[in-house]
Write a protein that holds these residues in place. Structure first.
Motif, PDB file in Angstrom:
ATOM      1  N   VAL A 255       0.836  -1.205   0.000  1.00  0.00           N
ATOM      2  CA  VAL A 255       0.000   0.000   0.000  1.00  0.00           C
ATOM      3  C   VAL A 255       0.872   1.257   0.000  1.00  0.00           C
ATOM      4  O   VAL A 255       0.576   2.234  -0.699  1.00  0.00           O
ATOM      5  N   THR A 256       1.953   1.247   0.768  1.00  0.00           N
ATOM      6  CA  THR A 256       2.864   2.394   0.817  1.00  0.00           C
ATOM      7  C   THR A 256       3.495   2.647  -0.547  1.00  0.00           C
ATOM      8  O   THR A 256       3.550   3.788  -1.035  1.00  0.00           O
ATOM      9  N   GLY A 259       0.828   3.947  -2.991  1.00  0.00           N
ATOM     10  CA  GLY A 259       0.512   5.341  -2.728  1.00  0.00           C
ATOM     11  C   GLY A 259       1.567   6.282  -3.273  1.00  0.00           C
ATOM     12  O   GLY A 259       1.261   7.314  -3.869  1.00  0.00           O
ATOM     13  N   ILE A 295      -0.814   8.217   2.492  1.00  0.00           N
ATOM     14  CA  ILE A 295      -1.161   6.812   2.717  1.00  0.00           C
ATOM     15  C   ILE A 295      -0.716   6.307   4.079  1.00  0.00           C
ATOM     16  O   ILE A 295      -1.043   5.190   4.493  1.00  0.00           O
ATOM     17  N   CYS A 299      -2.134   2.804   6.090  1.00  0.00           N
ATOM     18  CA  CYS A 299      -1.295   1.916   5.278  1.00  0.00           C
ATOM     19  C   CYS A 299      -1.606   0.427   5.431  1.00  0.00           C
ATOM     20  O   CYS A 299      -1.374  -0.346   4.502  1.00  0.00           O
ATOM     21  N   ILE A 302      -5.981  -0.116   4.026  1.00  0.00           N
ATOM     22  CA  ILE A 302      -6.456   0.365   2.732  1.00  0.00           C
ATOM     23  C   ILE A 302      -6.111  -0.664   1.663  1.00  0.00           C
ATOM     24  O   ILE A 302      -5.047  -1.281   1.701  1.00  0.00           O
ATOM     25  N   GLU A 306      -7.029   1.289  -3.857  1.00  0.00           N
ATOM     26  CA  GLU A 306      -7.471   2.529  -3.220  1.00  0.00           C
ATOM     27  C   GLU A 306      -6.277   3.418  -2.860  1.00  0.00           C
ATOM     28  O   GLU A 306      -6.382   4.653  -2.907  1.00  0.00           O
ATOM     29  N   SER A 307      -5.165   2.796  -2.507  1.00  0.00           N
ATOM     30  CA  SER A 307      -3.991   3.581  -2.128  1.00  0.00           C
ATOM     31  C   SER A 307      -3.464   4.392  -3.308  1.00  0.00           C
ATOM     32  O   SER A 307      -2.898   5.479  -3.118  1.00  0.00           O
TER      33      SER A 307
END
Length: 447
Positions: A255-256, A259, A295, A299, A302, A306-307
């Motif tokens: 996710v990080t 983002g 994000i 983190c 999500i 979506e990120s």
């Protein structure tokens, strides 16, 4: 991230209860390793800021980043950690009590020390954010005092958000790795500090266009170091790898990265569309960082797709608000207010919109964001957190900086600013200012 008041110890300090599950030596290794990675972000911030400012101030900005660890770290050890996570009698929804001058020879030594090192890395990062907004015109002595006292600004909101006794934690606020607790706090303090200092000499004489970077390569290298450190920041905030934590840590990594990629892609496209086909380095750097800040709060809860959306919005916000901040003539040389303040707000609010329920470690307390059918409760709590953090940080930053401004002074004199902080504060003469030796000797002789 909270140091649980229900921490229990079993024989050999090998099984400590933390939050919803045990902390083992495997978790402690993860926590400490993440902390060490986060500390590399100081190098990243330093290089990025030194690359943005003029060469006559690049050493000074690196020294200020060192001061954040030295003096901010001392005050955090003395009182900051205790005010955030202390569990002694008297702890309340506003602040913690205990763990002052952190030390332990008891069975909780492993958990306490590992937690302290991790939280120290967060605290010094919050202060470092402010250094960039104060660049090129701030007295080092005044900045050192601010760095020492800024712990007070940071540690109280940290209690609200991450301690089990904190009022925002009890209401259900979710800020896994610090979009609010670190970045929004740092960004608001940066805005207040830059406003009090006033713009650099001649900054807006020719409009609001950004000044040329002193060293764009250093800025990009700094970005990569921050990118690397952010993985430790976000993944480490699962506070272990036992139970379901390792799954959340792996998700946080994806996710990080998503983002940041969403933010960077938005920045590159925006640059090409608005800069006549040119790839503006400032836009690229700021948009990636904006995506990362955005994000950080959600983190681990999500979804990856979506990120990207959150990162895209964060990247655009970071670029647009740099120009808006300049339009009101608040001189923020590195864009800290936009990247950390505005995107920190967006990061908190995005959890209220996109947050999914965490069934592994119950990070969301069985709540969903608005877009997942959770109604407005979580979004409302996240909004309340934004209001509380902005209000607290604004007032406390003023209370610290105003006495400095009207006593020893915050700002370099005009002649010192022209000459540059490197030669004035450190006796380092850079090539672009060799013609100003006479000014230097006049300053030295006058004391």
């Amino acid at each position: 991230m909270n140091l649980s008041t229900s921490t229990q110890v079993s024989a050999g300090d090998s099984d400590l209860t933390y939050g919803t599950g045990p902390i083992t030596w495997d978790d402690a290794t993860w926590i400490l390793t993440s902390s060490f990675i986060i500390f590399t972000m100081q190098s990243g911030f330093g290089l990025l800021e030194a690359g943005v400012v003029t060469s006559k101030n690049e050493v000074n900005i690196m020294v200020k980043n060192a001061a954040d660890v030295i003096f901010g770290g001392l005050s955090y050890w003395m009182i900051g950690f205790g005010l955030s996570f202390g569990v002694d009698e008297g702890v309340n929804p506003f602040c913690g009590v205990g763990y002052f001058f952190v030390d332990s020879s008891n069975e909780d030594m492993g958990l306490l020390f590992a937690t302290f090192v991790f939280q120290l890395s967060f605290a010094t990062t919050a202060t470092t954010i402010v250094s960039g907004a104060m660049a090129e015109r701030t007295k080092l002595s005044s900045y050192i005092i601010f760095s020492f006292l800024n712990t007070i600004i940071y540690c109280i909101p940290a209690h609200w958000i991450w301690s089990e006794k904190g009022f925002l934690y009890q209401l259900g606020c979710v800020d896994i790795a610090g979009s609010g607790g670190v970045h929004l706090v740092g960004g608001v303090a940066a805005f207040v500090a830059a406003g009090l200092l006033k713009p650099r000499m001649g900054r807006y004489d020719n409009g609001i266009e950004p000044l040329p970077m002193g060293n764009a390569v250093n800025t990009i290298i700094g970005l990569f170091m921050l990118w690397w450190g952010w993985l430790g920041f976000n993944c480490g905030s699962t506070f272990g790898i036992s139970g379901g934590k390792w799954k959340l840590a792996a998700k946080a990594a994806v996710v990080t990265l998503n983002g940041s990629m969403g933010g960077g892609a938005a920045g590159i496209i925006y640059s090409v569309l608005t800069k006549k086909g040119k790839y503006d380095v400032g836009y690229i750097v700021n948009s990636v960082l904006g995506g990362l800040v955005s994000i950080t709060a959600g983190c681990a809860i999500i979804r990856p797709w979506e990120s990207i959306i959150i990162g895209v919005i964060g990247g655009i916000l970071a670029i647009v608000f740099v120009r808006l901040i300049d339009k009101i003539k608040v001189d923020d040389p590195v864009g800290a207010v936009s990247i950390h303040g505005i995107c920190g707000m967006w990061g908190l609010l995005s959890v209220g919109l996109f947050g999914g329920n965490d069934t592994l470690e119950n990070l969301t307390k069985n709540r969903y964001g608005l877009f997942h059918g959770g109604g407005f409760y979580l979004l409302g709590i996240q909004t309340l957190a934004v209001v509380c953090l902005v209000t607290w940080t604004s007032v406390m930053t003023l209370l610290i900086l105003l006495p400095l401004k009207y006593t020893i002074g915050l700002r370099l004199s005009p002649s010192e600013e022209i000459l540059g902080a490197d030669v004035v504060e450190h006796s380092i003469v850079n090539e672009p200012v060799t013609t100003n030796y006479s000014i230097f000797f006049e300053i030295k002789q006058s004391g």
